[in-house]
Design a protein around this motif. Structure first.
Motif, short mmCIF file in Angstrom:
data_model
loop_
_atom_site.label_atom_id
_atom_site.label_comp_id
_atom_site.label_asym_id
_atom_site.label_seq_id
_atom_site.Cartn_x
_atom_site.Cartn_y
_atom_site.Cartn_z
N GLU A 1 83.45 63.66 32.45
CA GLU A 1 83.39 62.44 31.64
C GLU A 1 84.39 61.39 32.13
OE1 GLU A 1 81.26 61.33 29.46
OE2 GLU A 1 80.11 63.17 29.75
N GLU A 2 85.56 61.85 32.61
CA GLU A 2 86.53 60.89 33.14
C GLU A 2 86.01 60.28 34.44
OE1 GLU A 2 91.13 60.37 34.71
OE2 GLU A 2 90.50 62.31 33.89
N HIS B 1 91.05 51.57 36.96
CA HIS B 1 91.09 52.81 36.19
C HIS B 1 92.40 53.53 36.46
CE1 HIS B 1 89.90 56.54 34.24
NE2 HIS B 1 90.41 57.16 35.29
N ALA C 1 89.65 66.36 37.50
CA ALA C 1 89.34 65.55 36.31
C ALA C 1 88.04 66.04 35.67
CB ALA C 1 89.19 64.08 36.70
N GLU C 2 87.94 65.87 34.37
CA GLU C 2 86.72 66.23 33.66
C GLU C 2 85.59 65.29 34.10
OE1 GLU C 2 86.17 68.73 31.62
OE2 GLU C 2 88.24 69.45 31.73
N SER D 1 94.14 56.68 34.62
CA SER D 1 94.12 57.69 33.56
C SER D 1 95.55 57.96 33.11
CB SER D 1 93.50 58.99 34.08
OG SER D 1 94.38 59.62 35.00
N LEU E 1 91.74 59.07 40.80
CA LEU E 1 91.40 60.26 40.04
C LEU E 1 91.91 61.49 40.77
CD1 LEU E 1 87.61 59.85 39.14
CD2 LEU E 1 89.47 59.97 37.49
N ARG F 1 83.42 57.70 33.48
CA ARG F 1 84.06 56.53 32.89
C ARG F 1 84.77 55.70 33.95
NH1 ARG F 1 86.49 59.04 29.30
NH2 ARG F 1 88.60 59.21 30.13
N ALA F 2 85.45 56.39 34.88
CA ALA F 2 86.17 55.68 35.94
C ALA F 2 85.22 54.88 36.81
CB ALA F 2 86.95 56.68 36.79
N THR G 1 93.48 62.86 27.88
CA THR G 1 92.32 62.09 28.27
C THR G 1 91.16 62.41 27.35
OG1 THR G 1 93.02 62.15 30.57
CG2 THR G 1 90.72 61.61 30.16
#
Length: 228
Positions: free
Chosen positions: A112-113, A127, A109-110, A129, A105, A116-117, A227
């Protein structure tokens, strides 16, 4: 059961911000923090977190070396490293993944990412992206690796369904996202991804992205999808 996370970064403020964000997630629990790679290895041994969120650039011992040491210890096979670096640290992507990090990452990164990761990596998946996929493809372009330069890859050994899945992997989709698109279980998607890697002689999803690009199955603009 919560996903246990160990945060490793020299920036205490960044660790605090990440810990605050993660604390708001009902299925994620921060179990410790460290500021250097040597301490990260020590805490990985003692705490056995599900996910170790680590900056590759660390003092005492680099995050790359720490990742390599953790991945080399069979009893720590359940500890999965998710690298998180500055947006300008392009070169760290390949080094971290070569050291067997399960994902990568960028620090901008947001949230939410990030969530999720962590969830994807905790399940034993990788993961990648779309931004990371784009970096991989840019590297392929830089090295002038084209389909004609990859004659040894037996792409014809893939079934039509596997080739379709290779395209989805090449655009940066996770096994869960692929499962939803192909109307199969996540376990089946993971099994098929492993079978594709075996057929193509790829060691990880990064190499699958590279192969998909080399053979023209994925183009740069396709990999650069936003994303969610």
């Amino acid at each position: 059961m919560s996903i246990s996370v160990l945060l490793v970064d020299t920036d205490a403020l960044l660790r605090t911000c990440c810990a605050t964000l993660l604390a708001a997630q009902p299925d994620i629990a921060v179990v410790g923090e460290a500021g250097d790679g040597a301490r990260a290895v020590e805490l990985a041994e003692r705490l056995r977190p599900d996910v170790l969120l680590m900056n590759p650039q660390l003092p005492v011992m680099s995050g790359i070396e720490a990742t390599r040491r953790i991945s080399a210890r069979p009893h720590l096979s359940g500890v999965r490293v998710l690298a998180m670096a500055a947006p300008t640290a392009d070169s760290q992507v390949f080094d971290a993944l070569a050291a067997h990090a399960c994902g990568f990452l960028f620090q901008d990164a947001e949230p939410e990412e990030l969530f999720r990761a962590i969830r994807v990596v905790s399940q034993g998946q990788a993961h990648l992206s779309p931004r990371i996929v784009q970096r991989v493809i840019d590297e392929c372009v830089l090295r002038e690796r084209t389909a004609e330069q990859a004659p040894g890859i037996p792409l014809d050994s893939l079934t039509p369904r596997e080739r379709e899945m290779l395209v989805l992997i090449g655009t940066g989709l996770s096994n869960q996202e692929i499962a939803e698109k192909q109307f199969i279980s996540c376990t089946t998607a993971k099994t098929r991804a492993c079978r594709i890697m075996a057929k193509l002689g790829a060691r990880n999803r990064v190499e699958l992205v590279s192969i998909a690009y080399q053979w023209g199955l994925v183009r740069r603009r396709e990999a650069a999808r936003p994303t969610r």
